[in-house]
Design an enzyme around this catalytic site. Structure first.
Site: not given
Length: 446
Positions: A248, A271
């Site tokens: 993430d 991310h």
């Protein structure tokens, strides 16, 4: 390997020195009376810092026996001392620690030196009846230092297999953050590795004056919600010289945070670096005075990003991203005011409230884009993005095609080479916004 403890050679020498001095003056005075008056504070200077090993409190360090009680007892002892104290997690050993709360305030400064490995229980059932969002939870401690070059292992694989992100048919449930610092002040975290967290790796919530450096936070790119560093409702936080490889955000900065400095980090997979999301469930939040200066992003799903939910309120302002190198990054520069945590597209809900996004600068950002849209500003109809600024940006296609920019209700200016070219809208306030943006960029650079 069982627990063992080595004496410090410097402590031994100091002890001999004190013994010799005492002996000399005893022979001259006939007793040790008057010794303190002659030496003044010498004995205070020679007295070693208090050092507590987990082994002193019955920890096995074999990775099998539960060493949680030993850790709690060591903490309680250290926190109660009136002088600086160090808790040692010895090298060469693995300590099984169940969910734990280490609370303050303490009477003096405390250091936790993690040289060995701290590991979580494999089975999520260990959290039965406990808060499923917390594993190592440290709250209301001032002047805490955590260091040592050791490892914290979240054993997250079983948690990931139960995640609705992996299997949409499963219910969405919370999972623990590996280590949470809550309401801590003057905190230092350095020289640590965190691997395979159950969910987020390291979170700072409601903290003031934090320095996190020389960290390595690692989990598979497919691990769900495993943000590396999460900053929430905190100010005066610096994260530098660290490596983040997770599933993430490498860094996520959310509501009511300010004076954040991110310097010289490596990110990917993951991310990217995110401000937000902000404004979820129609909430009010703000993030301002953030600088990201020096970052290498590789194979991430986003680059530098600001994301807000429709219907929220507040603002994201005075944010600078500069000196960033990207390699095969999707959405290298992105502001998304239509964010929603869904696999389906987030449609424009005309007339809704929005988090105001303004005075955002992107300077000296170069590399390759994995998507055609290398620059994407999708802003609110109700509250457009204003004061955006691009300078010295070059984002080329990693497959040799042409990259492009996309703007929706985005107002700002650019300077120097910007490739793909900026696509800002022109408004009556264009000149004013340009001056504000350039003034802010100059202040950040000086």
């Amino acid at each position: 390997m069982g627990c063992f403890r080595l004496c410090s050679s410097s402590t031994f020498v100091n002890a001999i020195a004190v013994f010799c001095v005492v002996g000399f003056w005893s022979s001259q005075l006939g007793s040790t009376e008057g010794f303190e008056s002659l030496l003044g504070s010498a004995t205070t200077r020679l007295r070693p810092k208090r050092v507590l090993s987990l082994c002193d409190f019955g920890a096995k360090g074999d990775g099998i026996h539960n060493d949680t009680k030993a850790f709690i007892n060591a903490w309680d002892k250290a926190c109660s001392f009136p002088v600086r104290t160090t808790i040692v997690v010895p090298a060469g050993n693995t300590y099984l620690i169940h969910p734990i709360y280490l609370g303050g305030p303490c009477r003096s400064k405390v250091t936790i030196r993690i040289s060995g490995t701290i590991t979580a229980p494999k089975d999520p059932k260990a959290w039965s009846g406990l808060n499923p969002r917390k594993w190592l939870y440290i709250h209301e401690v001032n002047h805490l230092t955590i260091e040592g070059g050791g490892t914290i292992n979240g054993m997250g694989h079983e948690w990931w297999s139960r995640s609705c992100k992996r299997n949409p048919e499963k219910p969405c449930r919370h999972a623990p953050t590996a280590i949470t610092f809550h309401k801590c002040k003057n905190l230092k975290v350095k020289d640590l590795m965190l691997v395979d967290s159950q969910q987020m790796h390291m979170a700072f919530t409601n903290c003031i004056r934090v320095l996190a450096s020389h960290l390595k936070l690692v989990a598979p790119g497919s691990s769900p919600n495993t943000d590396a560093v999460h900053i929430s409702s905190s100010r005066s936080v610096e994260v530098n010289h660290s490596i983040f490889k997770t599933g993430d955000d490498c860094i996520s900065i959310v509501g009511n945070s300010s004076q954040i400095r991110i310097r010289d980090i490596s990110c990917g997979p993951g991310h990217g670096i995110s401000i937000g999301s902000l404004g979820k469930s129609k909430s009010w939040s703000h993030v301002h005075d953030v600088t990201v200066d020096g970052a290498f992003l590789s194979n991430t799903e986003n680059g530098v990003r600001i994301k807000t939910w429709q219907g929220g309120s507040g603002f994201a302002s005075k944010i600078l991203f500069q000196n960033v190198l990207m390699e095969n990054v999707s959405n290298p520069i992105i502001i998304d005011q239509y964010y929603c945590d869904s696999q389906k597209p987030c449609h424009n809900q005309v007339g809704t409230l929005a988090v105001k996004v303004e005075n955002i600068s992107f300077k000296h950002i170069k590399g390759t884009s994995a998507t055609e849209e290398a620059i994407k500003f999708t802003c609110s109809n109700n509250l457009p993005c204003e004061g955006l600024y691009l300078e010295d940006v070059q984002l080329l296609s990693c497959i040799g095609e042409t990259t492009r920019s996309f703007c929706w209700e985005a107002y700002g200016s650019s300077l120097g080479l910007v490739d793909p070219p900026a696509c800002f809208s022109i408004s009556e306030g264009f000149i004013k916004e340009s001056r504000l943006s350039n003034s802010y960029s100059h202040v950040q650079s000086s």
